[in-house]
Write a protein that holds these residues in place. Structure first.
Motif, mmCIF file in Angstrom:
data_model
loop_
_atom_site.group_PDB
_atom_site.id
_atom_site.type_symbol
_atom_site.label_atom_id
_atom_site.label_comp_id
_atom_site.label_asym_id
_atom_site.label_seq_id
_atom_site.Cartn_x
_atom_site.Cartn_y
_atom_site.Cartn_z
ATOM 1 N N ALA A 1 0.721 -1.298 -0.006
ATOM 2 C CA ALA A 1 0.087 -0.023 -0.005
ATOM 3 C C ALA A 1 0.995 1.326 -0.116
ATOM 4 N N TRP B 1 -2.800 -1.523 -2.794
ATOM 5 C CA TRP B 1 -4.199 -0.524 -2.175
ATOM 6 C C TRP B 1 -3.248 0.775 -2.300
ATOM 7 N N HIS C 1 -2.513 4.164 0.217
ATOM 8 C CA HIS C 1 -2.654 4.263 1.473
ATOM 9 C C HIS C 1 -2.742 6.235 1.585
#
Ligand code: DX5
Ligand code: ZN
Length: 216
Positions: A5, A30, A32
């Motif tokens: 992330a 992902w 962040h």
């Protein structure tokens, strides 16, 4: 496989949309998003508009890390803006149960973040309410700080706590701060399942190589 992330706090602020697209193309799992309010942390970063910008430019799950003194107000605001995970700090919330429930009701998966010296016992009563645990590898405030070595042992301890749960739940265990190709192998071995990385990934000349070096 470890979830990587990248924190866009370390992206070029003048080209955020392009940076988000580039990091997704480079294989990030992902995104962040570091939200700092100038009170919980000395530094200030983004408002809820960052969630909208990220959604406009990426399909990746949004992992929102609230470093704010009022998670009861801002948790639901970021959840409603479309964040997938909203993590709040245990040190910031006198009414943790209420704040985590409010995030879930607003449509996001609740996470709980712990500063480097916060006792892990705070996690004990929270398992049923959580999808994500965030162990800080640095003191919240800035990207590019040195990794605090005790974090490795804290990760191993939480991994053990999760393995011992009477009612097993799939709770992700994230480390945030000081993650690099030097620290990632230790953290994965200790049981981390999500690694956040700001400066290591965004300072690299080849984002996809940097992401691979954390994953493998
Ligand atoms: C620290 C932030 C981190 C930070 C990570 O306050 O929560 O997410 O951006 O940056 P690096 O990977 O450079 O330590
Ligand atoms: Zn963070």
């Amino acid at each position: 496989m470890t979830i990587i992330a990248p924190s866009i706090l370390s992206a070029d602020p003048g080209r955020l949309a392009e940076e988000i697209q580039a990091i997704e193309a480079a294989g990030a799992d992902w995104l962040h998003l570091d939200i700092m309010d100038g009170h919980f942390t000395p530094n200030l970063t983004f408002g809820p508009w960052i969630v909208e910008l990220a959604k406009k430019n990426s399909k990746l799950p949004l992992d929102t890390h609230l470093m704010v003194t009022d998670p009861m107000t801002y948790g639901p605001i970021f959840a409603k803006a479309g964040a997938d995970f909203v993590s709040i700090h245990v040190e910031s919330a006198p009414h943790l149960h209420r704040a985590l429930e409010a995030i879930q009701k607003a449509g996001a998966k609740p996470g709980l973040a712990l500063n480097p010296l916060t006792p892990l016992a705070f996690l004990e009563p929270t398992w049923d309410l959580l999808d994500l645990i965030v162990l800080m590898g640095v003191n919240p405030g800035w990207a590019g700080q040195s990794f605090i070595p005790q974090t490795e042992d804290r990760v191993a301890q939480v991994a053990q706590m999760l393995a011992n749960l009477k009612k097993p739940r799939s709770i992700l265990l994230e480390v945030d701060g000081g993650v690099s190709n030097q620290t990632a192998p230790l953290l994965k071995k200790a049981g981390a399942t999500v690694l956040v990385s700001g400066s290591y990934v965004f300072k690299a000349s080849d984002y996809s190589q940097a992401i691979l070096s954390l994953r493998d």
